[in-house]
Design an enzyme around this catalytic site. Structure first.
Site, short mmCIF file in Angstrom:
data_model
loop_
_atom_site.label_atom_id
_atom_site.label_comp_id
_atom_site.label_asym_id
_atom_site.label_seq_id
_atom_site.Cartn_x
_atom_site.Cartn_y
_atom_site.Cartn_z
CE LYS A 156 52.79 -37.94 -19.49
NZ LYS A 156 53.31 -39.47 -19.71
CB CYS A 157 44.60 -36.86 -14.90
SG CYS A 157 43.58 -36.61 -13.67
#
Length: 158
Positions: A35-36
């Site tokens: 999710k970066c």
């Protein structure tokens, strides 16, 4: 024997991977997070894996949830999520800590050998470490360094 080869990591299935099995390979170790904002780098890492795995490159991803909770996946789901969302086929290890008391032993060693801009601490997801065929840590790359920018360094070691 290189200290790197005395280390081990755990796969998401709980099996041990000894770094000794990587002797003679060039290894790129990366702390990852699905999710970066830098997650598109998975595609570049996979491209390096596909292009050079037969020439002796091993890309190892270490999912990490220490930076803004950007790895919500569990060991049970992280491999499938990385494959589905980013096409990842390179090996992933179990979720690991890269800073603090519970730091994964591979990252303890790499941080000691190759300190960074902020001392030895890992500052964010997608910090990368390149290890040569003899198990010597060669270079550390910032999270923002794109995988394709590392290609020339990999070629020199292959």
């Amino acid at each position: 024997m290189s200290t790197f080869y005395s280390l081990a990591a755990t796969t998401p299935q709980g099996k041990e991977l000894t770094m000794e099995t990587l002797k003679g390979k060039v290894v790129l170790i990366v702390n990852t997070a699905t999710k970066c904002g830098l997650a598109p780098q998975f595609e570049g890492l996979e491209a390096l894996h596909q292009k050079y795995q037969d020439k002796g490159l091993v890309v190892l991803g270490f999912p990490c949830d220490q930076f803004a909770g950007q790895e919500p996946e569990s060991n049970d789901t992280v491999e499938a999520t990385c494959k589905l969302n980013f096409g990842v086929t390179f090996p992933l290890m179990a979720k690991s800590k890269v800073n603090g008391k519970e730091t994964n032993e591979v990252f303890k060693y790499l941080k000691k050998e190759l300190g960074g801009t902020f001392g030895s601490a890992i500052k964010w997801n997608f910090t990368k470490f390149l290890i040569d065929k003899e198990g010597n840590p060669v270079k550390r790359y910032a999270p923002t360094t794109k995988p394709e920018a590392i290609e020339q360094d990999i070629l020199k070691l292959l």
